[in-house]
Design a protein around this motif. Structure first.
Motif, mmCIF file in Angstrom:
data_model
loop_
_atom_site.group_PDB
_atom_site.id
_atom_site.type_symbol
_atom_site.label_atom_id
_atom_site.label_comp_id
_atom_site.label_asym_id
_atom_site.label_seq_id
_atom_site.Cartn_x
_atom_site.Cartn_y
_atom_site.Cartn_z
ATOM 1 N N GLY A 1 0.815 -1.201 0.000
ATOM 2 C CA GLY A 1 0.000 0.000 0.000
ATOM 3 C C GLY A 1 0.858 1.265 0.000
ATOM 4 N N LYS A 2 0.200 2.404 -0.089
ATOM 5 C CA LYS A 2 0.911 3.682 -0.159
ATOM 6 C C LYS A 2 0.650 4.563 1.082
ATOM 7 N N ILE A 3 0.164 3.941 2.158
ATOM 8 C CA ILE A 3 -0.090 4.717 3.382
ATOM 9 C C ILE A 3 1.237 4.919 4.113
ATOM 10 N N PRO A 4 1.577 6.172 4.494
ATOM 11 C CA PRO A 4 2.860 6.438 5.185
ATOM 12 C C PRO A 4 2.967 5.656 6.490
ATOM 13 N N GLN A 5 4.214 5.350 6.813
ATOM 14 C CA GLN A 5 4.485 4.608 8.039
ATOM 15 C C GLN A 5 4.033 5.381 9.278
ATOM 16 N N SER A 6 4.216 6.716 9.250
ATOM 17 C CA SER A 6 3.830 7.528 10.402
ATOM 18 C C SER A 6 2.332 7.473 10.664
ATOM 19 N N ASP A 7 1.537 7.444 9.582
ATOM 20 C CA ASP A 7 0.083 7.352 9.766
ATOM 21 C C ASP A 7 -0.302 6.011 10.363
ATOM 22 N N MET A 8 0.403 4.961 9.959
ATOM 23 C CA MET A 8 0.120 3.638 10.516
ATOM 24 C C MET A 8 0.428 3.600 12.017
ATOM 25 N N GLU A 9 1.542 4.253 12.419
ATOM 26 C CA GLU A 9 1.912 4.266 13.833
ATOM 27 C C GLU A 9 0.910 5.046 14.666
ATOM 28 N N LEU A 10 0.358 6.133 14.075
ATOM 29 C CA LEU A 10 -0.657 6.898 14.805
ATOM 30 C C LEU A 10 -1.963 6.116 14.915
ATOM 31 N N THR A 11 -2.298 5.364 13.849
ATOM 32 C CA THR A 11 -3.562 4.605 13.844
ATOM 33 C C THR A 11 -3.488 3.403 14.776
ATOM 34 N N PHE A 12 -2.305 2.744 14.823
ATOM 35 C CA PHE A 12 -2.133 1.558 15.673
ATOM 36 C C PHE A 12 -1.015 1.821 16.678
ATOM 37 N N PRO A 13 -1.269 2.620 17.705
ATOM 38 C CA PRO A 13 -0.199 2.940 18.665
ATOM 39 C C PRO A 13 0.249 1.706 19.436
ATOM 40 N N GLY A 14 1.557 1.544 19.521
ATOM 41 C CA GLY A 14 2.121 0.434 20.274
ATOM 42 C C GLY A 14 2.095 -0.889 19.547
ATOM 43 N N MET A 15 1.617 -0.946 18.281
ATOM 44 C CA MET A 15 1.513 -2.200 17.526
ATOM 45 C C MET A 15 2.547 -2.218 16.408
ATOM 46 N N SER A 16 2.605 -3.349 15.654
ATOM 47 C CA SER A 16 3.581 -3.507 14.576
ATOM 48 C C SER A 16 2.981 -4.359 13.463
ATOM 49 N N GLY A 17 3.444 -4.078 12.244
ATOM 50 C CA GLY A 17 2.988 -4.884 11.104
ATOM 51 C C GLY A 17 3.874 -6.076 10.824
ATOM 52 N N ASP A 18 4.933 -6.263 11.638
ATOM 53 C CA ASP A 18 5.837 -7.409 11.483
ATOM 54 C C ASP A 18 5.234 -8.609 12.188
ATOM 55 N N PHE A 19 4.992 -9.700 11.427
ATOM 56 C CA PHE A 19 4.298 -10.848 12.045
ATOM 57 C C PHE A 19 5.196 -11.598 13.010
ATOM 58 N N THR A 20 6.494 -11.278 13.059
ATOM 59 C CA THR A 20 7.375 -11.903 14.055
ATOM 60 C C THR A 20 7.428 -11.114 15.351
ATOM 61 N N SER A 21 6.788 -9.937 15.377
ATOM 62 C CA SER A 21 6.825 -9.104 16.568
ATOM 63 C C SER A 21 5.801 -9.563 17.590
ATOM 64 N N GLU A 22 6.103 -9.252 18.860
ATOM 65 C CA GLU A 22 5.161 -9.587 19.932
ATOM 66 C C GLU A 22 3.910 -8.722 19.860
ATOM 67 N N ASN A 23 4.012 -7.529 19.284
ATOM 68 C CA ASN A 23 2.876 -6.615 19.173
ATOM 69 C C ASN A 23 2.289 -6.639 17.762
ATOM 70 N N PHE A 24 2.279 -7.814 17.125
ATOM 71 C CA PHE A 24 1.821 -7.951 15.743
ATOM 72 C C PHE A 24 0.334 -7.601 15.625
ATOM 73 N N SER A 25 0.027 -6.771 14.593
ATOM 74 C CA SER A 25 -1.354 -6.405 14.291
ATOM 75 C C SER A 25 -1.683 -6.914 12.896
ATOM 76 N N ALA A 26 -2.669 -7.834 12.805
ATOM 77 C CA ALA A 26 -3.046 -8.412 11.499
ATOM 78 C C ALA A 26 -3.615 -7.344 10.569
ATOM 79 N N THR A 27 -4.376 -6.405 11.131
ATOM 80 C CA THR A 27 -4.967 -5.347 10.303
ATOM 81 C C THR A 27 -3.866 -4.496 9.668
#
Length: 838
Positions: A142-168
């Motif tokens: 996708g073309k959504i900036p990384q900063s917008d993703m961090e604001l939308t999902f605070p404290g989460m991560s898009g890396d599926f190996t992370s402990e704070n993994f967010s499927a969305t």
């Protein structure tokens, strides 16, 4: 604020049980105000602070460690609330340990394998086993900036190996353009992967089951053959040949896989080391972080990190942790030395002193840094005072010096701000001065003002530091919890006498330095070298001494406003009294010299009040004596009384003694002058009586009938009238005093002359009585007890008059005398005529 200081309370944990390294979510109340406020977290007795992630005041996420207890409470500790409590507990499940040679029907996942003997994760990196595309469909970024993703999902991560993994987050980031059908296929792929993973170990066992049975049958046949053969120990037997084959197979396997296994062991060691470094990077980076923060001056950060490390690794038994923590303690020890050095540096502000004391308290520095600072400040103030004297004595103060009065603006500002009492009156210790002030003012005056500036510029902060030490306000909240405040108050109580001696030493040093400059005779001989040395300086006049008294008094008022006990300032009060006496004595001495020179300027012209102005004029000595007597009388009756009233009006004590001594001195001068004047005026008049009586060979035994008073007596009266005129011209108040003494001298002489006559004729007795009565009646207004007694003795020495004719003749002659000299004798009568100024 009151809620923030309540202890933490854990009310829930999810899940409530699990094996070691299970991720749990802790919920409760007052769990901290931020990540830095969280200083302790234990589950079942195991410290879990390193893996803790503070989310909010009601939520904390962490991993459960390999605790000793199977079941225990969750205890949270914060800086703001202290040690907390828990209403729930966690149960630690202990899985069966599977050894290398143990038979097992389950597949051991190497990724999560944990060697309990070494406390190190032996599994390979999970990143190496995870597929790069777990959904199995085309990735469409996708073309959504990384900063917008961090604001939308605070404290989460898009890396599926992370402990704070967010499927969305992962779907938006990697499959934003995928269709719904593709996502259904991706869901099916995930289910297959999950099914395959669950069936993998069982399928592995089923697939190798026939091989296992064949191997078992072969081994059973070999066993039976060996038992029947009985040659398992003979060279060349089947057993020997089988052993050789197995050894060759083992050697071949070692040759083939030794390099691979070595690389694997090395990789495992490296991986384990990196894992430890990652998990405990806070501790391993702490020495370097401490050094950097010290260089930046961020001492608060260093103290917080040190407290955290001490709570986690202070009692560790792991060698590598002990080694790193020892390095941390070394750096902290160096920081303690640095802070103590900064604390004892002079000059420094009260704010910096309190800050460094607080740092040293939080770092648990040995000794009592606060008292060390007080002691150092005390020595520095004493040295400043002594340096001030040395610079003035050595002559460095003629120009601009190291402690220049006008140049050292910091001390000057502190001094003026400290003059609370003077400022309330709208004044200050110093008044505006011309540019030439330093060169016109004596060194002693400059020294006293500079010395006062030093004392009242430094003593207030010194006093405030002691007050902070007494009430415990030098320490932070950490110090309050660790008992530093109570310890400080106890130390302060024990050192009250020591601090009192410090203040006494400062005030005594101030007084002795001023005494050495102004009153060196009041110092013991042994202290003159330390505080004296002003012999070659200019002698001060009363005006300069008055300015010094004003300076010392302003210093005393400024120190009193700090609520320093009066008994500590008594020496300054005593100094003020002695300075006032010295000022008065110097003024009197200078005035005495001026009075001695008044004769050169005295005009001897008397005004209506009997005093004179200062213009030169030539007069007889007797007239000058009269004028000085009149001035002395004016001093006693007016000047001294006015001075006493002035002293009393301005609150000056001890005026009674001063007035008494001054009046006594003037009276003594008056007595000597009066006696000298009477001697000069009375002796010639009294001395002229005897030659006048016996002029022309007069004889009391052979004389004619009296016809009137003889000329010698008239001449004596004229001389007395001359004295009266002389005195009256200067001061009519002196007339009774002078004339009564003149008359006393004349009466005494007449008495002596009458008593010396051997005998009188009738006419002689009548002549003598006539002259005595005429003299007595003429000067009757100025007779005193002594002169009356003299006249009585003189008359008693004469023969008495018995005939009426003699008495009548005496009366007629007396009346004739009074009538003929009425004009001359008028001056002896009381008169309201004012003296005429000539």
């Amino acid at each position: 604020m009151s809620r923030a200081r309540q202890p933490p309370l854990v009310t829930g944990i999810s899940p409530k049980e699990g094996a070691a390294w299970t991720k749990v979510t802790i919920r409760g109340e007052n769990l901290g105000t931020g990540p830095a406020d969280l200083i302790g977290l234990s589950i079942c007795g195991h410290n879990c602070l390193l893996t803790a992630e503070w989310m909010s005041a009601s939520k904390i996420v962490c991993r459960v460690g390999p605790a000793k207890d199977d079941k225990g409470e969750i205890i949270v500790t914060t800086k703001s609330g202290g040690l907390g409590t828990s209403t729930v507990s966690f149960k630690l499940l202990r899985p069966e340990r599977i050894g290398i040679l143990d038979q097992s029907a389950v597949w051991v996942d190497e990724m999560n394998y944990y060697d309990m003997r070494t406390d190190r994760n032996k599994g390979i990196s999970p990143l190496s086993l995870r597929p790069s595309n777990p959904l199995g469909i085309d990735i469409d970024k996708g073309k959504i900036p990384q900063s917008d993703m961090e604001l939308t999902f605070p404290g989460m991560s898009g890396d599926f190996t992370s402990e704070n993994f967010s499927a969305t987050w992962y779907l938006i980031e990697n499959h934003a353009g995928s269709s719904f059908e593709q996502l259904k296929i991706a869901a099916s792929n995930l289910k297959k992967q999950a099914t395959k993973k669950n069936e993998g170990s069982l399928a592995y066992v089923k697939g190798g089951l026939s091989t296992f049975f064949e191997a078992q049958d072969a081994l059973a046949a070999i066993h039976q053959r060996l038992e029947s053969d009985g040659t398992e120990r003979v060279e060349g037997s089947m057993t020997q040949r089988l052993e050789n084959i197995l050894n060759r197979a083992s050697d071949t396997a070692d040759t083939l896989f030794q390099e691979v296994l070595g690389r694997k062991d090395k990789a495992d060691s490296t991986r384990n080391a990196l894992n430890v470094l990652q998990r405990f990077k806070f501790l391993f980076n702490l020495p370097l972080n401490i050094e950097r923060n010290i260089q930046k001056g961020d001492y608060d950060v260093v103290i917080n990190d040190y407290e955290k490390a001490k709570s986690l690794f202070g009692n560790t038994e792991v060698p590598v942790f002990k080694k790193v923590y020892a390095e941390v303690e070394t750096r902290i020890g160096a920081l303690r030395s640095l802070l103590l050095e900064k604390l004892l540096q002079t000059p420094s502000t009260l704010h910096d002193q309190k800050r460094y004391i607080r740092y040293l308290s939080d770092l648990h520095a040995p000794g009592d840094p606060a008292w060390q600072c007080i002691y150092a400040q005390h020595k520095w103030i004493l040295q400043l005072m002594q340096n001030c004297r040395e610079e003035f004595i050595s002559g460095q103060r003629v120009g601009v010096g190291a402690l220049d009065l006008e140049g050292d603006t910091r001390l000057l500002a502190l001094g003026r701000l400290s003059h609370t009492a003077s400022l309330k009156r709208g004044g200050s210790l110093r008044t505006p001065r011309p540019s030439t002030w330093r060169f016109e003012t004596p060194q002693q005056v400059q020294f006293v003002e500079k010395l006062s500036d030093v004392v009242i510029g430094q003593l207030p902060n010194f006093w405030k530091l002691w007050i902070s030490y007494v009430n415990g306000s030098l320490f932070s909240e950490t110090g309050e919890k660790s008992g530093q405040v109570e310890k400080s108050k106890k130390n302060a109580r024990q050192r009250q006498n020591d601090f009192k001696k410090m203040i006494e030493e400062i005030t005594n040093r101030l007084v002795k330095l001023i005494r050495g400059a102004l009153l060196p005779t009041t110092l013991p001989q042994g202290e003159l070298n330390l505080f004296g040395g002003w012999e070659n300086k200019t002698e001060l006049t009363g005006a300069w001494l008055t300015q010094i008294i004003h300076t010392v008094r302003a210093c005393h008022d400024a120190l009193s406003s700090m609520e320093i006990p009066n008994d500590l300032l008594q020496v300054i009060h005593d100094l003020l009294l002695e300075l006032r006496v010295h000022c008065l004595m110097v003024t009197l001495l200078h005035t005495t010299e001026d009075v001695k020179r008044l004769a050169e300027k005295e005009d001897w012209v008397v005004d209506n009040e009997g005093i004179t102005a200062l213009v030169r004029l030539s007069l007889h000595q007797e007239q000058r004596l009269l004028i000085i007597l009149s001035n002395c009388q004016y001093l006693e009756r007016h000047t001294f009384l006015n001075l006493a009233d002035h002293f009393e009006k301005h609150g000056f004590t001890g005026t009674e003694k001063i007035t008494r001594v001054s009046v006594d001195a003037v009276r003594e001068l008056d007595r000597k002058l009066f006696e000298s004047y009477i001697e000069r005026r009375a002796d010639p008049i009294a001395g002229s009586l005897e030659p006048g009586i016996y002029a022309g060979y007069f004889d009391w035994r052979d004389c004619q009938t009296p016809t009137g008073v003889r000329n010698y007596l008239k001449e004596a009266l004229v001389n007395i009238i001359t004295v009266h005129a002389e005195v009256f011209t200067v001061s009519k108040d002196l007339v009774p005093r002078v004339l009564s003494k003149i008359v006393e001298s004349v009466a005494d002489e007449m008495c002596r002359l009458m008593q010396c006559v051997s005998s009188f004729s009738k006419n002689g007795a009548l002549q003598a009585r006539l002259e005595l009565c005429a003299l007595r009646d003429a000067i009757a207004a100025y007779l005193n007890a002594e002169s009356n007694a003299s006249f009585k003795l003189a008359l008693d020495a004469l023969p008495q008059l018995h005939s009426g004719a003699d008495k009548k003749l005496l009366e007629e002659l007396l009346n004739k005398f009074k009538s003929s000299m009425q004009l001359q004798l008028t001056c002896f009568q009381p008169s309201s005529v004012q003296p005429v100024k000539r």
